[in-house]
Design a protein around this motif. Structure first.
Motif, PDB file in Angstrom:
ATOM      1  N   ALA A 199     -44.385  -3.759  10.095  1.00 46.74           N
ATOM      2  CA  ALA A 199     -45.564  -3.310   9.367  1.00 46.74           C
ATOM      3  C   ALA A 199     -45.180  -2.680   8.035  1.00 46.74           C
ATOM      4  O   ALA A 199     -45.851  -2.905   7.013  1.00 46.74           O
ATOM      5  N   ARG A 224     -53.217  -6.231  -0.817  1.00 50.77           N
ATOM      6  CA  ARG A 224     -54.372  -5.658  -0.117  1.00 50.77           C
ATOM      7  C   ARG A 224     -54.283  -4.149   0.037  1.00 50.77           C
ATOM      8  O   ARG A 224     -55.282  -3.491   0.332  1.00 50.77           O
ATOM      9  N   LEU A 225     -53.097  -3.582  -0.177  1.00 50.19           N
ATOM     10  CA  LEU A 225     -52.925  -2.126  -0.112  1.00 50.19           C
ATOM     11  C   LEU A 225     -52.398  -1.586  -1.445  1.00 50.19           C
ATOM     12  O   LEU A 225     -51.771  -0.531  -1.487  1.00 50.19           O
ATOM     13  N   CYS A 276     -52.272  -5.064  12.059  1.00 55.22           N
ATOM     14  CA  CYS A 276     -52.310  -3.712  11.490  1.00 55.22           C
ATOM     15  C   CYS A 276     -52.742  -3.742  10.035  1.00 55.22           C
ATOM     16  O   CYS A 276     -53.514  -2.876   9.586  1.00 55.22           O
ATOM     17  N   LEU A 277     -52.253  -4.720   9.290  1.00 58.37           N
ATOM     18  CA  LEU A 277     -52.632  -4.844   7.885  1.00 58.37           C
ATOM     19  C   LEU A 277     -54.128  -5.057   7.747  1.00 58.37           C
ATOM     20  O   LEU A 277     -54.783  -4.441   6.894  1.00 58.37           O
ATOM     21  N   HIS A 292     -47.715  -5.901   0.311  1.00 62.28           N
ATOM     22  CA  HIS A 292     -49.113  -5.864  -0.129  1.00 62.28           C
ATOM     23  C   HIS A 292     -49.423  -4.644  -0.986  1.00 62.28           C
ATOM     24  O   HIS A 292     -50.578  -4.257  -1.121  1.00 62.28           O
ATOM     25  N   LEU A 310     -44.468  -5.476   5.654  1.00 57.53           N
ATOM     26  CA  LEU A 310     -45.682  -6.195   5.260  1.00 57.53           C
ATOM     27  C   LEU A 310     -46.560  -5.340   4.347  1.00 57.53           C
ATOM     28  O   LEU A 310     -47.091  -5.823   3.341  1.00 57.53           O
ATOM     29  N   PHE A 311     -46.709  -4.063   4.697  1.00 56.56           N
ATOM     30  CA  PHE A 311     -47.510  -3.175   3.863  1.00 56.56           C
ATOM     31  C   PHE A 311     -46.927  -3.081   2.452  1.00 56.56           C
ATOM     32  O   PHE A 311     -47.654  -3.070   1.458  1.00 56.56           O
ATOM     33  N   SER A 368     -56.669  -2.413   5.795  1.00 52.64           N
ATOM     34  CA  SER A 368     -57.170  -2.878   4.509  1.00 52.64           C
ATOM     35  C   SER A 368     -58.688  -2.785   4.414  1.00 52.64           C
ATOM     36  O   SER A 368     -59.392  -2.556   5.406  1.00 52.64           O
ATOM     37  N   SER A 383     -49.473  -8.041  11.111  1.00 52.82           N
ATOM     38  CA  SER A 383     -50.608  -8.638  10.407  1.00 52.82           C
ATOM     39  C   SER A 383     -51.937  -8.077  10.917  1.00 52.82           C
ATOM     40  O   SER A 383     -52.872  -7.883  10.133  1.00 52.82           O
TER      41      SER A 383
END
Length: 261
Positions: free
Chosen positions: A27, A8-9, A230-231, A34, A30-31, A235, A228
């Motif tokens: 974060a 997603r990023l 924050c994502l 993605h 996770l970032f 996004s 999540s």
């Protein structure tokens, strides 16, 4: 890392403050999964290096209260900067009548002014392509918090500042939103609960268990759960969301309660 090309990023660069531990580190991880290239900024020492290695990112050691350090972090992003996540923060227990100038100024300097300085430095690069700012506030911004007055004030101000950003820079294609977590199992929350346990003669786990009973979901959040949120805000799925505050507290808001009783 997962499929970085399809995330997603994908192809974006994210600057994350307070990235050595807690929400910031979760974060960053996770970032990166993605597709984001991550620049991790903070005071975490070796922990920041470990986090950067885990995300395939860049560690920039520095302080959000130091403009030269912030400039170095922004410069490390290169020509492209798409996402800024401000997760650096601290809490010093204090009360309205006895709060010291030092406690007040230190807390606001990190939580509020640090957030402002990072955003201010990042805006020229964000403006080039548009992008997303996500600031970590807290439900303490809305709750009565008599035992953390400077922290609550700083987080309320982060909400207001985020809304100012949103309206000032929406025309530049920049979205600005805040996440307001409730209790999250981080080193900062454990420090706060340890102080409470010492005062009451109880234990850290005993206090966390008592706290769960006042939360609708009967649990304390993990940093990954806030990451999540924050994502989503970082996004394109949140492409029409700006100036908003996403409360993620498990249904625990109770305006007449202290954060720790």
């Amino acid at each position: 890392m997962g499929d970085r090309m399809n995330g997603r990023l994908a192809g974006r660069t994210a600057l994350i403050t307070g990235a050595a531990t807690g929400i910031g580190r979760a974060a960053a991880e996770l970032f990166a999964r993605h597709g984001a290239r991550t620049v991790l900024f903070g005071l975490g020492g070796p922990a920041l290096d470990v986090a950067a290695h885990a995300t395939g990112g860049v560690a920039v050691h520095g302080d959000v209260t130091n403009e030269a350090d912030i400039a170095a972090a922004v410069e490390s992003c290169g020509e492209r900067l798409d996402v800024v996540l401000n997760a650096a923060g601290l809490i010093i227990p204090d009360e309205p009548e006895t709060v010291t100038d030092e406690s007040w100024e230190t807390t606001l300097d990190v939580n509020l002014t640090g957030t402002m300085r990072v955003c201010r430095a990042a805006l020229p690069r964000l403006r080039q392509r548009g992008g997303a700012i996500v600031n970590i506030a807290s439900v303490a911004a809305f709750n009565s918090s008599p035992e953390s007055v400077s922290y609550a004030a700083s987080k309320a101000a982060v909400v207001s500042y985020t809304r100012s950003l949103a309206f000032a820079h929406g025309g530049d294609g920049i979205r600005a939103n805040a996440v307001a977590p409730g209790w999250v199992r981080t080193p900062m929350s454990e420090h706060e609960m340890n102080l409470l346990a010492e005062r009451k003669g109880s234990t850290l786990e005993g206090e966390f268990n008592a706290l769960k009973g006042r939360i609708a979901l009967r649990k304390i959040a993990e940093p990954s759960e806030i990451a999540s949120c924050c994502l989503f805000l970082a996004s394109d799925e949140a492409s029409f969301v700006t100036g908003a505050v996403l409360v993620a507290d498990g249904g625990g808001r109770a305006p007449t309660q202290s954060r720790a009783v």
